[in-house]
Write a protein that holds these residues in place. Sequence first.
Motif, PDB file in Angstrom:
ATOM      1  N   HIS A  57       4.721 -90.778  56.392  1.00  0.00           N
ATOM      2  CA  HIS A  57       3.352 -91.252  56.619  1.00  0.00           C
ATOM      3  C   HIS A  57       3.246 -92.775  56.606  1.00  0.00           C
ATOM      4  O   HIS A  57       2.134 -93.309  56.742  1.00  0.00           O
ATOM      5  N   LEU A  72       3.717 -94.897  54.149  1.00  0.00           N
ATOM      6  CA  LEU A  72       2.977 -95.330  52.968  1.00  0.00           C
ATOM      7  C   LEU A  72       3.923 -95.872  51.907  1.00  0.00           C
ATOM      8  O   LEU A  72       5.113 -95.568  51.898  1.00  0.00           O
ATOM      9  N   GLN A 129       0.144 -96.690  47.772  1.00  0.00           N
ATOM     10  CA  GLN A 129      -0.801 -96.163  48.748  1.00  0.00           C
ATOM     11  C   GLN A 129      -0.919 -94.639  48.658  1.00  0.00           C
ATOM     12  O   GLN A 129      -2.005 -94.080  48.859  1.00  0.00           O
ATOM     13  N   LEU A 130       0.174 -93.959  48.347  1.00  0.00           N
ATOM     14  CA  LEU A 130       0.111 -92.509  48.167  1.00  0.00           C
ATOM     15  C   LEU A 130      -0.781 -92.166  46.977  1.00  0.00           C
ATOM     16  O   LEU A 130      -1.554 -91.198  47.027  1.00  0.00           O
ATOM     17  N   VAL A 133      -5.028 -90.523  54.373  1.00  0.00           N
ATOM     18  CA  VAL A 133      -3.876 -91.293  54.860  1.00  0.00           C
ATOM     19  C   VAL A 133      -4.318 -92.263  55.953  1.00  0.00           C
ATOM     20  O   VAL A 133      -3.930 -93.445  55.954  1.00  0.00           O
ATOM     21  N   THR A 159      -4.115 -96.289  55.567  1.00  0.00           N
ATOM     22  CA  THR A 159      -3.300 -97.014  56.546  1.00  0.00           C
ATOM     23  C   THR A 159      -4.131 -98.098  57.240  1.00  0.00           C
ATOM     24  O   THR A 159      -3.661 -99.211  57.476  1.00  0.00           O
ATOM     25  N   ASP A 211      -5.607-100.342  51.146  1.00  0.00           N
ATOM     26  CA  ASP A 211      -5.605 -99.732  49.822  1.00  0.00           C
ATOM     27  C   ASP A 211      -6.971 -99.119  49.550  1.00  0.00           C
ATOM     28  O   ASP A 211      -7.879 -99.176  50.403  1.00  0.00           O
TER      29      ASP A 211
END
Length: 326
Positions: free
Chosen positions: A208, A210, A214-215, A239, A243, A247
């Motif tokens: 993804h 990330l 970020q996850l 997501v 993205t 954040d």
Amino acid sequence: MGNADLRDLAAIEDVAYDDLEGSVVAVDAHNWLYRYLTTTVKFTRDSAYTTADGEEVANLIGVVQGLPKFLEHDVTPVFVFDGGVTDLKEAEVEKRREQREQYEKELEAAREEGDAARVATLDSRTQRLTDTIIETTRGLLERLDVPVVDAPAEGEAQAARMARSGVVDYAGTEDYDALLFGSPLTLRGLTASGDPECMDLDATLADHGLTWEQLVDVGILCGTDFNEGVTGIGPKTAVKAITEHGDIWGVFEARGVAVENADRVRDLFLNPPVNEDVTFDTDIDPDLSAAREYVVGEWGVAGDEVERGFERIEDATVQAGLDRWT
């Protein structure tokens, strides 16, 4: 996240137990134990695990029946027990308590109606990890020489950190929050009859585009055990939003939304309270006579429910001992 939203994003592959030979797994003890406890209660006669004083210790049957699978595949489990519960989880704990109370009311009605199937189902749903269950589980693991680690807070966070620091090869839990706690490799399905599956953090991040941080932000937007998510935001939307905006703070500003205690929840996943200095012995040498006496003699568990499990533990550990000398 404790819910299953993250499964839509996680990189998960089946793994054969044979391929785990020689591995060490930090098992989220409460998570593993609860699943065996509920299964045992559902499919085992009450008299097999109820003491003369009316105390239920179905956990002892669950441990004896569940432990052999690790040992037979030369996998060393390290059981990680929860410490204190963070105040951020109080709402989730209260929700679970209310749900259990509702099940208890339904259980009473099912018993009055004589609905045996419904009673079995609801009895498993009303189980909780009492002090007796935790203490007797630890007592049995001690006699079986299975390593135990005490977490200062969330056992899952401790297991994830042990995997991240290389103290163990895998974390073991059913909860997807292990990814948010940073576990590189997490085994799920350790209580299932077949082989487990493995969640891969790096592969998930790569899929993804990330970062780990970020996850975690994606998890917070969807909702975790420590916070309510943002209405209308599922994993794929989260997501995309992270993205696009970088954040969670950028998403909040762009969408005009907020999550209570988002900064604390974020820090809890990235920097959880854990014990960084854990030691344990992976050479398991069980005292089976003491374990049998503890389970059957001291706690009155039916011998026919645990004997086969004890035999499997003995066979597995004897073979492991022989292998070390060849």
